[in-house]
Structure formats: structure tokens, C-alpha cells
Scaffold this motif. Structure first.
Motif, PDB file in Angstrom:
ATOM      1  N   GLN A  65       0.849  -1.188   0.000  1.00  0.00           N
ATOM      2  CA  GLN A  65       0.000   0.000   0.000  1.00  0.00           C
ATOM      3  C   GLN A  65       0.885   1.238   0.000  1.00  0.00           C
ATOM      4  O   GLN A  65       1.682   1.445   0.914  1.00  0.00           O
ATOM      5  CB  GLN A  65      -0.922   0.015   1.223  1.00  0.00           C
ATOM      6  N   CYS A  66       0.768   2.056  -1.034  1.00  0.00           N
ATOM      7  CA  CYS A  66       1.620   3.238  -1.159  1.00  0.00           C
ATOM      8  C   CYS A  66       1.026   4.413  -0.393  1.00  0.00           C
ATOM      9  O   CYS A  66      -0.192   4.523  -0.242  1.00  0.00           O
ATOM     10  CB  CYS A  66       1.802   3.607  -2.624  1.00  0.00           C
ATOM     11  N   TYR A  67       1.898   5.281   0.059  1.00  0.00           N
ATOM     12  CA  TYR A  67       1.490   6.497   0.765  1.00  0.00           C
ATOM     13  C   TYR A  67       2.641   7.487   0.699  1.00  0.00           C
ATOM     14  O   TYR A  67       3.786   7.131   0.382  1.00  0.00           O
ATOM     15  CB  TYR A  67       1.127   6.186   2.226  1.00  0.00           C
ATOM     16  N   GLU A  68       2.320   8.734   0.989  1.00  0.00           N
ATOM     17  CA  GLU A  68       3.341   9.772   0.941  1.00  0.00           C
ATOM     18  C   GLU A  68       4.412   9.489   1.994  1.00  0.00           C
ATOM     19  O   GLU A  68       4.117   9.215   3.144  1.00  0.00           O
ATOM     20  CB  GLU A  68       2.706  11.141   1.203  1.00  0.00           C
ATOM     21  N   GLY A  69       5.673   9.545   1.581  1.00  0.00           N
ATOM     22  CA  GLY A  69       6.772   9.286   2.499  1.00  0.00           C
ATOM     23  C   GLY A  69       7.252   7.852   2.502  1.00  0.00           C
ATOM     24  O   GLY A  69       8.236   7.530   3.178  1.00  0.00           O
ATOM     25  N   LEU A  70       6.574   6.962   1.754  1.00  0.00           N
ATOM     26  CA  LEU A  70       7.019   5.572   1.663  1.00  0.00           C
ATOM     27  C   LEU A  70       8.426   5.524   1.076  1.00  0.00           C
ATOM     28  O   LEU A  70       8.705   6.155   0.060  1.00  0.00           O
ATOM     29  CB  LEU A  70       6.058   4.784   0.770  1.00  0.00           C
ATOM     30  N   ASP A  71       9.326   4.785   1.734  1.00  0.00           N
ATOM     31  CA  ASP A  71      10.686   4.695   1.214  1.00  0.00           C
ATOM     32  C   ASP A  71      11.061   3.241   0.957  1.00  0.00           C
ATOM     33  O   ASP A  71      10.297   2.313   1.233  1.00  0.00           O
ATOM     34  CB  ASP A  71      11.698   5.372   2.137  1.00  0.00           C
ATOM     35  N   ALA A  72      12.268   3.062   0.410  1.00  0.00           N
ATOM     36  CA  ALA A  72      12.696   1.730  -0.022  1.00  0.00           C
ATOM     37  C   ALA A  72      12.729   0.730   1.127  1.00  0.00           C
ATOM     38  O   ALA A  72      12.317  -0.427   0.971  1.00  0.00           O
ATOM     39  CB  ALA A  72      14.071   1.830  -0.684  1.00  0.00           C
TER      40      ALA A  72
ATOM     41  N   ILE B 152      -0.077   3.817  -6.447  1.00  0.00           N
ATOM     42  CA  ILE B 152       1.274   4.327  -6.645  1.00  0.00           C
ATOM     43  C   ILE B 152       1.288   5.850  -6.741  1.00  0.00           C
ATOM     44  O   ILE B 152       2.300   6.493  -6.437  1.00  0.00           O
ATOM     45  CB  ILE B 152       1.899   3.690  -7.917  1.00  0.00           C
ATOM     46  N   ASP B 153       0.170   6.434  -7.132  1.00  0.00           N
ATOM     47  CA  ASP B 153       0.112   7.898  -7.254  1.00  0.00           C
ATOM     48  C   ASP B 153       0.212   8.597  -5.906  1.00  0.00           C
ATOM     49  O   ASP B 153       0.454   9.802  -5.855  1.00  0.00           O
ATOM     50  CB  ASP B 153      -1.182   8.332  -7.962  1.00  0.00           C
ATOM     51  N   ARG B 154       0.055   7.862  -4.818  1.00  0.00           N
ATOM     52  CA  ARG B 154       0.186   8.468  -3.489  1.00  0.00           C
ATOM     53  C   ARG B 154       1.641   8.510  -3.015  1.00  0.00           C
ATOM     54  O   ARG B 154       1.966   9.212  -2.063  1.00  0.00           O
ATOM     55  CB  ARG B 154      -0.661   7.710  -2.469  1.00  0.00           C
ATOM     56  N   ALA B 155       2.500   7.736  -3.657  1.00  0.00           N
ATOM     57  CA  ALA B 155       3.909   7.698  -3.264  1.00  0.00           C
ATOM     58  C   ALA B 155       4.662   8.861  -3.898  1.00  0.00           C
ATOM     59  O   ALA B 155       4.163   9.541  -4.806  1.00  0.00           O
ATOM     60  CB  ALA B 155       4.539   6.374  -3.679  1.00  0.00           C
ATOM     61  N   ASP B 156       5.879   9.104  -3.422  1.00  0.00           N
ATOM     62  CA  ASP B 156       6.697  10.192  -3.944  1.00  0.00           C
ATOM     63  C   ASP B 156       7.386   9.769  -5.234  1.00  0.00           C
ATOM     64  O   ASP B 156       7.511   8.576  -5.543  1.00  0.00           O
ATOM     65  CB  ASP B 156       7.754  10.598  -2.909  1.00  0.00           C
ATOM     66  N   ASP B 157       7.895  10.774  -5.973  1.00  0.00           N
ATOM     67  CA  ASP B 157       8.600  10.501  -7.225  1.00  0.00           C
ATOM     68  C   ASP B 157       9.800   9.579  -7.001  1.00  0.00           C
ATOM     69  O   ASP B 157      10.095   8.710  -7.826  1.00  0.00           O
ATOM     70  CB  ASP B 157       9.082  11.806  -7.856  1.00  0.00           C
ATOM     71  N   GLU B 158      10.504   9.782  -5.874  1.00  0.00           N
ATOM     72  CA  GLU B 158      11.699   8.978  -5.604  1.00  0.00           C
ATOM     73  C   GLU B 158      11.344   7.501  -5.470  1.00  0.00           C
ATOM     74  O   GLU B 158      12.074   6.629  -5.963  1.00  0.00           O
ATOM     75  CB  GLU B 158      12.401   9.468  -4.334  1.00  0.00           C
ATOM     76  N   PHE B 159      10.226   7.210  -4.805  1.00  0.00           N
ATOM     77  CA  PHE B 159       9.847   5.807  -4.659  1.00  0.00           C
ATOM     78  C   PHE B 159       9.408   5.227  -6.001  1.00  0.00           C
ATOM     79  O   PHE B 159       9.680   4.058  -6.302  1.00  0.00           O
ATOM     80  CB  PHE B 159       8.723   5.639  -3.637  1.00  0.00           C
ATOM     81  N   GLU B 160       8.759   6.025  -6.799  1.00  0.00           N
ATOM     82  CA  GLU B 160       8.342   5.569  -8.119  1.00  0.00           C
ATOM     83  C   GLU B 160       9.555   5.149  -8.952  1.00  0.00           C
ATOM     84  O   GLU B 160       9.537   4.116  -9.628  1.00  0.00           O
ATOM     85  CB  GLU B 160       7.576   6.692  -8.813  1.00  0.00           C
TER      86      GLU B 160
END
Length: 300
Positions: A76-83, A144-152
Motif C-alpha cells: 500500500q503506497c502512501y506519501e513518504g514511503l521509502d525503499a 502508486i500515485d500516493r507515493a513520492d517521485d523517488e519511490f516511483e
């Protein structure tokens, strides 16, 4: 997936066959979605599903897992999700317990102890690593649209070769890559690079007839007239100027609530007291009530 695609590995020969298998699990899809799903399996490519909330993107991944007899692993993606939250983490409490136990036992070989601390048994697999180590599996990368560009960008790298590098252990490669479904509600544009890696399909809200069929299939206890009334009302609500128009998920919730109340035919009074199952914003409820529930249920 070695030299076998998912469709071949699971003996799925055509889009129509996939649609039939999904239908057996109460997921009704049109020819476009069945073809996109089949090609994703046949070509070993991630399936990128985009569309408004509630149109069945996540449900397709769940049903696909059931069809394939494979576990569903959901990220589940969210803002701030990291590797690290998506890949793995070290179990520091267990490492500490191991260290204390070794000290109590009088272990003095520092190099050996350090090696033991970063043994695979202390590695906690997060969804991406779980999917790579589980064969077969269906990996759902949800919203995936909730995650940041870096995670994408990181996700694109993982999906390119299905390998993960753990500095302490080396490279972990999927013996059989998971079937991947990526979803987006389009709250922001996803980068072209990720979309190019995937097969893309836009999910529309269903037609009236298809929505009735979905309701009847998922909720067989619902009377035919009730299913038609709910589908009709849902179609009209989507055409209204609402903050959050209902998806199929809300149509099913509404119908399930009505069935639980023993309702066989929807009228303005029962619609008024059950609006909270289909409209989740107070402003939307007030607007619909102000426009008249008779018009909602009976308007052309």
C-alpha cells in the motif's frame, strides 16, 4: 519467470478464458480488461490499472491471485514511503537478543558474531522482497500515485530485473517473478518511464447492465429490482456534481446494507437513512437530499 510466462504456466490460453476464470470468482470484466490482463500474464509485464476509486482495480488483483492460486502480496503506497519500508529491514530487537545471548555464552569471536548478526534469519522481508521470494505470487502495488517521485523511480528499478541488493547478504533474484498489478487513482500523473514498463489499462465505471450483473453476482440475495434501482441511482450520482462520486464498491456496500435491512425495493425514505453507505461526504449527501431522492431513484 524463466522461459515460461504466467499465462502459459497457469494454462490460460486466451483472454476469454481468463475472463471466464475471473467470472467464476465473481469478478465480471469486459473484453478490454480481460485482454490487458491476459497480455500482462503472457508477456510477463506488470499491469498498470488507472481509474477513479472504486472501479475494481484492487479487486482485480485480489481475484487474479485467487484464479492463479497464488498468494496476494500487497504494498500500500502512501506519501513518504521509502525503499526500506517496501523492501526489508533488520530485526534489531532479535539481533540484540542474539548479541546478549552470545555474550552470556562467552563468545569472543567478533568477526563470527558480526556475521551471525546479519544472517538471513534476522532479515524482515517487506512486500517487495516477499514477492520476489514467493513463487508464484501476485504483487499488488496499490495507489502508486500516493507515493513520492523517488519511490516511483525505485519501483521502476525493481520491476526492471526483479532483483534486490542487500549489502550484507548480496543480490536476491526472483527465480520466478511475481505477477505485478500496479494501481493509480490518478491523484497525480505517474511518470512515463514506469508506464512504459507496464501494460496500461484505464478502468471506466461499468455500464448500467454490467453494474446490475456485478451486484447480482456478488450479492445473490439482493432482489433483481433492488439491484437495478441501486445501479440506476449510482449511475445518476456519478453524473452529478459531487465531491466523491460512488464507485462499484459503494454500490455493493449500499446493496449489502439494504439486504441486511431486509429491503427488497428502494424508496426515498430508506435511501435517506442509508446514504452513508454510498456517499462519504456530508456535502454530497446534503446536495443529493436537497435535489430530491425521488428524482434520484425515479429520474430518467
Amino acid at each position: 519467470m524463466g522461459d515460461r510466462t504466467a499465462a502459459a504456466a497457469f494454462d490460460i490460453a486466451t483472454p476469454a478464458e481468463l475472463a471466464g476464470l475471473l467470472d467464476r470468482h465473481a469478478y465480471l470484466c469486459d473484453d478490454g480488461l480481460a485482454t490487458a490482463g491476459f497480455l500482462a500474464l503472457r508477456m510477463g509485464r506488470p499491469l498498470f490499472l488507472e481509474g477513479e476509486a472504486g472501479v475494481g482495480k484492487t479487486e482485480l488483483a485480489k481475484t487474479l491471485a485467487a484464479v492463479l492460486g497464488a498468494p496476494l502480496i500487497r504494498l500500500q503506497c502512501y506519501e513518504g514511503l521509502d525503499a526500506s519500508q517496501a523492501l526489508y529491514d533488520w530485526d534489531f530487537p532479535r539481533q540484540l537478543l542474539h548479541l546478549r545471548a552470545a555474550e552470556a555464552a562467552g563468545v569472543t569471536d567478533v568477526a563470527r558474531l558480526e556475521g551471525e548478526l546479519y544472517d538471513r534469519r534476522f532479515l524482515m522481508a517487506r512486500p517487495l522482497l516477499q514477492a520476489l521470494e514467493t513463487a508464484p505470487s501476485v504483487l499488488l502495488v496499490d495507489e502508486i500515485d500516493r507515493a513520492d517521485d523517488e519511490f516511483e523511480a525505485f519501483l521502476l528499478e525493481v520491476l526492471s530485473d526483479f532483483t534486490i541488493s542487500v549489502p550484507e547478504l548480496g543480490t536476491i533474484r526472483a527465480e520466478r517473478p511475481p505477477v505485478v498489478v500496479v494501481t493509480s487513482n490518478r491523484t497525480r500523473e505517474v511518470h512515463d518511464a514506469l508506464k512504459r514498463r507496464c501494460l496500461y489499462h484505464w478502468l471506466e465505471h461499468p455500464s448500467f447492465d454490467r453494474e446490475v450483473a456485478i451486484i447480482r453476482r456478488r450479492l445473490p440475495d439482493a432482489a433483481g429490482r433492488l439491484a437495478g434501482q441501486v445501479a440506476h441511482a449510482a449511475q445518476r450520482l456519478r453524473a452529478a456534481d459531487l465531491l466523491k462520486p460512488p464507485g462499484v464498491a459503494e454500490s455493493l456496500d449500499w446493496t449489502e446494507a439494504l439486504v441486511a435491512l431486509g429491503v427488497r425495493e428502494l424508496d426515498p425514505e430508506i435511501a435517506a437513512v442509508t446514504l452513508g453507505t454510498v456517499l462519504k461526504y456530508r456535502e454530497d449527501q446534503e446536495r443529493v437530499v436537497a435535489q430530491g431522492l425521488d428524482a434520484l431513484l425515479n429520474g430518467g
